[in-house]
Design a protein around this motif. Structure first.
Motif, PDB file in Angstrom:
ATOM      1  N   GLN A  29     -80.348   8.991   2.122  1.00 55.17           N
ATOM      2  CA  GLN A  29     -81.781   8.780   1.956  1.00 55.17           C
ATOM      3  C   GLN A  29     -82.552  10.088   2.078  1.00 55.17           C
ATOM      4  OE1 GLN A  29     -83.681   5.650   1.441  1.00 55.17           O
ATOM      5  NE2 GLN A  29     -81.648   5.371   0.570  1.00 55.17           N
ATOM      6  N   ILE A  30     -82.154  10.886   3.072  1.00 55.63           N
ATOM      7  CA  ILE A  30     -82.855  12.152   3.294  1.00 55.63           C
ATOM      8  C   ILE A  30     -82.694  13.071   2.090  1.00 55.63           C
ATOM      9  CG2 ILE A  30     -82.869  14.256   4.692  1.00 55.63           C
ATOM     10  CD1 ILE A  30     -82.000  12.419   7.069  1.00 55.63           C
ATOM     11  N   ASN A  31     -81.470  13.177   1.587  1.00 56.59           N
ATOM     12  CA  ASN A  31     -81.237  14.026   0.413  1.00 56.59           C
ATOM     13  C   ASN A  31     -81.991  13.510  -0.804  1.00 56.59           C
ATOM     14  OD1 ASN A  31     -79.546  15.693   1.885  1.00 56.59           O
ATOM     15  ND2 ASN A  31     -77.695  14.539   1.339  1.00 56.59           N
ATOM     16  N   GLY A  32     -82.020  12.160  -0.944  1.00 57.16           N
ATOM     17  CA  GLY A  32     -82.756  11.575  -2.065  1.00 57.16           C
ATOM     18  C   GLY A  32     -84.246  11.845  -1.972  1.00 57.16           C
ATOM     19  N   LEU A  33     -84.803  11.718  -0.767  1.00 57.08           N
ATOM     20  CA  LEU A  33     -86.229  11.972  -0.576  1.00 57.08           C
ATOM     21  C   LEU A  33     -86.567  13.432  -0.864  1.00 57.08           C
ATOM     22  CD1 LEU A  33     -86.816   9.927   2.706  1.00 57.08           C
ATOM     23  CD2 LEU A  33     -87.760   9.404   0.449  1.00 57.08           C
ATOM     24  N   ASN A  34     -85.694  14.324  -0.431  1.00 54.91           N
ATOM     25  CA  ASN A  34     -85.949  15.743  -0.683  1.00 54.91           C
ATOM     26  C   ASN A  34     -85.911  16.054  -2.176  1.00 54.91           C
ATOM     27  OD1 ASN A  34     -86.216  16.189   2.054  1.00 54.91           O
ATOM     28  ND2 ASN A  34     -84.087  16.841   2.336  1.00 54.91           N
ATOM     29  N   GLU A  36     -99.181  14.466  -5.838  1.00 50.01           N
ATOM     30  CA  GLU A  36     -99.357  15.248  -4.618  1.00 50.01           C
ATOM     31  C   GLU A  36     -99.311  14.350  -3.383  1.00 50.01           C
ATOM     32  OE1 GLU A  36    -102.978  17.312  -5.344  1.00 50.01           O
ATOM     33  OE2 GLU A  36    -102.011  18.936  -6.474  1.00 50.01           O
ATOM     34  N   HIS A  37     -99.938  13.187  -3.485  1.00 48.00           N
ATOM     35  CA  HIS A  37     -99.852  12.229  -2.373  1.00 48.00           C
ATOM     36  C   HIS A  37     -98.409  11.749  -2.190  1.00 48.00           C
ATOM     37  CE1 HIS A  37    -104.082  11.990  -1.460  1.00 48.00           C
ATOM     38  NE2 HIS A  37    -104.391  11.711  -2.710  1.00 48.00           N
ATOM     39  N   THR A  38     -97.707  11.574  -3.307  1.00 53.60           N
ATOM     40  CA  THR A  38     -96.306  11.151  -3.250  1.00 53.60           C
ATOM     41  C   THR A  38     -95.470  12.183  -2.507  1.00 53.60           C
ATOM     42  OG1 THR A  38     -96.471   9.879  -5.298  1.00 53.60           O
ATOM     43  CG2 THR A  38     -94.282  10.610  -4.640  1.00 53.60           C
ATOM     44  N   ILE A  39     -95.704  13.470  -2.810  1.00 56.49           N
ATOM     45  CA  ILE A  39     -94.951  14.540  -2.146  1.00 56.49           C
ATOM     46  C   ILE A  39     -95.206  14.522  -0.645  1.00 56.49           C
ATOM     47  CG2 ILE A  39     -94.797  17.049  -1.917  1.00 56.49           C
ATOM     48  CD1 ILE A  39     -95.307  17.186  -4.961  1.00 56.49           C
ATOM     49  N   ASN A  40     -96.456  14.340  -0.276  1.00 59.86           N
ATOM     50  CA  ASN A  40     -96.777  14.271   1.161  1.00 59.86           C
ATOM     51  C   ASN A  40     -96.056  13.113   1.836  1.00 59.86           C
ATOM     52  OD1 ASN A  40     -98.475  16.474   0.887  1.00 59.86           O
ATOM     53  ND2 ASN A  40    -100.305  15.216   0.579  1.00 59.86           N
ATOM     54  N   ASN A  41     -96.033  11.975   1.170  1.00 64.82           N
ATOM     55  CA  ASN A  41     -95.374  10.797   1.743  1.00 64.82           C
ATOM     56  C   ASN A  41     -93.868  11.004   1.829  1.00 64.82           C
ATOM     57  OD1 ASN A  41     -95.280   7.896   2.529  1.00 64.82           O
ATOM     58  ND2 ASN A  41     -94.157   7.731   0.603  1.00 64.82           N
ATOM     59  N   LEU A  42     -93.288  11.601   0.775  1.00 64.70           N
ATOM     60  CA  LEU A  42     -91.851  11.864   0.794  1.00 64.70           C
ATOM     61  C   LEU A  42     -91.490  12.817   1.923  1.00 64.70           C
ATOM     62  CD1 LEU A  42     -91.220  12.288  -3.039  1.00 64.70           C
ATOM     63  CD2 LEU A  42     -90.421  10.405  -1.601  1.00 64.70           C
ATOM     64  N   GLY A  43     -92.320  13.824   2.146  1.00 64.00           N
ATOM     65  CA  GLY A  43     -92.051  14.767   3.230  1.00 64.00           C
ATOM     66  C   GLY A  43     -92.073  14.096   4.586  1.00 64.00           C
ATOM     67  N   ASN A  90     -88.620  16.497  -7.594  1.00 65.34           N
ATOM     68  CA  ASN A  90     -88.946  15.884  -8.896  1.00 65.34           C
ATOM     69  C   ASN A  90     -90.455  15.780  -9.090  1.00 65.34           C
ATOM     70  OD1 ASN A  90     -86.221  15.572  -9.258  1.00 65.34           O
ATOM     71  ND2 ASN A  90     -86.204  13.357  -8.903  1.00 65.34           N
ATOM     72  N   ALA A  91     -91.145  15.361  -8.037  1.00 70.46           N
ATOM     73  CA  ALA A  91     -92.594  15.223  -8.121  1.00 70.46           C
ATOM     74  C   ALA A  91     -93.260  16.573  -8.360  1.00 70.46           C
ATOM     75  CB  ALA A  91     -93.144  14.575  -6.856  1.00 70.46           C
TER      76      ALA A  91
END
Length: 638
Positions: free
Chosen positions: A55-60, A577-584, A65-66
């Motif tokens: 999951q962590i690797n996928g989120l990163n 940009e909001h997606t990136i923040n949430n993924l982080g 991607n975003a």
């Protein structure tokens, strides 16, 4: 005492091995920093940890991607920023060309630049790429499924004017201020507004009843004839007065008079204000029912010939004067004048003698100082307006003449229809154009309507994808072999405003961004086609003053379309940009949880290592002691 088995040594050795193994495990954990170095350390924990790591690797990677998606969107939006700059320059040129200080050569030079600017818009649309993907040529457009059809034209006034004019036959009426009728029941007031014949009759009926008229009173108004009856058919319930003339019930000799539909002996609206919209109202002349006769103190009644057609107030006066000039007896003895400021048409004799104006079969009004009627009662019969007389809201003539060819194109369910052409004649009307549009799109004639007030053509089709109408375009040329385009007409009809239900049907080509760690966690980004054709700029031509004026509104529409697309792309970027923040945030929290499962507690493990190391040393000492025990047997053997 035995010597074959040294049980104490075996026990010390076993414990020493255990302690050594524990110390080795602790050393492995301390050296790797991991609590779980193999499945044996914690089988369940290892499974949970590996799932979390996925999951962590996928989120990163999703965050990466975003970031790439933002770069793509920024590339497209940056290109459209330049398209906007080009459109602003085109608009500046169109405004410059609209000014009559420019010569024809100046305008040709401006049009040359406009042509180059349009080519650059196409180049930007067809060559802007990100990682070899072309962004603005429509390849990334969203898929649509039309569920209905309704299209509206842009900035087109259909109820236009012609040349000449006389008495009028109307489909609708409008009052720019409240109108007062003088009746035997006293003055009654009709509120200002727009009325059909039926609505006007109803308004008069209700006003008369409110003033004390019989409840059985009924006023009907059809074919420009007013009829008043009561329930018994006896016309004593209402009479409408105008000067010396009294019109009672059942009097059918009430045809409309010149300039605005004032019916002789019917309507006394001298208190009504002038109609400010006179230039947009059409006055229709119908042969057989509208014949004007004029007589003065010196000239017997003469017929003034006015051709059938649709006219404005000024053109009506001009047509009447033409008819007077063509009459040998009236020539030089009577004059019609239209005052645009007051919107009134006045007829007067040159010798100030009594002048009589008569519509055939109608009442007669005589005035020693000339005959004047107000133009407050006005109307537009859009269905019979001649195509050769069409003009826009600024009174620029569309340029349609006998022989001009109008071509109708469009799509049904995403497929182009066979183009339909209409060759304009001197008698071609708006109704003929509506019928041709309906025929081209396989619709009933009633599905195509003209809204004169709004100046639009409305096309309404059946629901369902199979009947989806889109991309309707009307273009006209002069009908010659060269097919010279009629720029003003083409600019006005170069694009139709599609409703949400009338979009093209095509396959979804949207980009799909993987913005999550798992299947289905995606986001679609679509970018519409942004070339000259899609922006309806193909017909923009500022080589003439008239073409430049109409081009300005077409360019404004294109600018609005580009701005809307840029706004959409900006919204996509903000979302990413909001997606990136949430993924982080998600990656950080999962990493923390995985660390608690997999990482070693160095302090606790160091204590464990020290304990096992000491135990191991103690076991070694005890093993040495145990190994000395068999030596005692030798003492017994001496």
């Amino acid at each position: 005492m035995i010597i074959n088995h040294n049980l104490m040594a075996n026990n010390a050795l076993r414990n020493m091995n255990i302690n050594s193994n524990n110390a080795a495990n602790a050393m492995q954990k301390l050296s790797s920093g991991l609590r779980i170095n193999s499945a044996a350390d914690d089988a369940a924990g290892l499974a949970i940890s590996e799932k979390m790591r996925g999951q962590i690797n996928g989120l990163n990677q999703a965050s990466s991607n975003a970031q790439d998606g933002i770069s793509l969107v920024q590339t497209a939006e940056g290109a459209l920023n330049e398209t906007t700059s080009i459109l602003q320059r085109m608009r500046t040129l169109s405004v410059q060309s609209s000014n009559d200080t420019a010569t024809d050569d100046d305008r040709k030079a401006m049009q040359t630049e406009v042509g180059q600017l349009k080519s650059e818009i196409d180049r930007i649309a067809n060559t802007t790429q990100f990682n070899t993907k072309t962004l603005l040529n429509g390849n990334l457009a969203a898929g649509t499924v039309a569920q209905g059809t309704k299209l509206a034209s842009v900035n087109t006034t259909i109820g236009a004017t012609a040349t000449g004019g006389d008495a009028v036959g109307f489909d609708s009426y409008s009052f720019s201020s409240d109108m007062t009728l003088s009746t035997n029941l006293g003055d009654i007031t009709i509120a200002k507004g727009n009325y059909t014949e039926s609505d006007l009759a109803t308004a008069i009926t209700n006003a008369a009843k409110a003033a004390g008229g019989k409840t059985t009173l009924a006023v009907t108004f059809a074919s420009n004839i007013l009829t008043v009856t009561d329930g018994a058919g006896v016309g004593t319930a209402l009479s409408i007065n105008s000067g010396a003339v009294t019109v009672s019930a059942n009097d059918t000799a009430l045809n409309d008079y010149v300039n605005g539909g004032i019916s002789a002996g019917t309507v006394d609206n001298t208190n009504a204000a002038a109609n400010a919209d006179q230039g947009k109202n059409a006055l229709e002349v119908k042969s057989g029912s509208d014949t004007l006769t004029v007589s003065t103190g010196n000239v017997a009644a003469q017929t003034v010939n006015v051709a059938d057609g649709v006219y404005s107030g000024a053109q009506l006066a001009k047509a009447i004067n033409t008819g007077i000039a063509n009459n040998a007896q009236l020539k030089g003895n009577a004059t019609a004048t239209f005052n645009a400021a007051t919107n009134k048409l006045t007829m007067a004799s040159t010798d100030d003698s009594s002048i009589t104006v008569k519509d055939d079969g109608a009442s007669t009004l005589s005035q020693t100082a000339g005959y004047t009627t107000s133009a407050d009662l006005t109307a537009t019969d859009t269905t019979t307006a001649l195509l050769t007389n069409l003009e826009d809201g600024d009174k620029n003539v569309f340029g349609l003449k006998a022989g001009s060819v109008i071509t109708i194109n469009g799509n049904i369910n995403g497929s182009a229809v066979t183009p339909k052409t209409l060759t304009v004649t001197d008698t071609s009307t708006v109704a003929d154009l509506a019928q041709s549009v309906a025929s081209a799109l396989n619709l009933a004639t009633s599905s195509v309507s003209i809204d004169a007030k709004e100046g639009t053509i409305n096309i309404v089709g059946q629901d369902g994808t199979a009947n989806a109408i889109s991309d309707v375009k009307l273009t006209a040329d002069d009908g010659t072999a060269d097919k010279n385009p009629l720029t003003l007409f083409n600019n006005k009809f170069s694009s139709m405003n599609e409703t949400q239900q009338a979009q093209d049907t095509h396959v979804d080509s949207s980009l799909v961004f993987q913005i999550g760690a798992n299947e289905g966690q995606t986001m679609k980004v679509d970018i519409n086609k942004m070339d000259v054709e899609a922006l309806s700029l193909s017909s923009v031509d500022i080589s003439t003053q008239q073409g430049a004026e109409t081009a300005t509104s077409v360019i404004d529409n294109a600018t609005a379309a580009v701005s809307s697309e840029r706004a959409k792309l900006g919204a996509f970027q903000n979302r990413l940009e909001h997606t990136i923040n949430n993924l982080g945030t998600s990656s950080e929290n999962l990493t923390s949880a995985e660390s608690r499962i997999r990482d070693v507690d160095m302090a606790a493990e160091m204590s464990e290592y020290s304990k096992n190391n000491i135990l191991s040393q103690a076991a070694q000492a005890m093993l040495a002691q145990a190994n000395t025990q068999p030596q005692q047997v030798l003492q017994l053997l001496r």
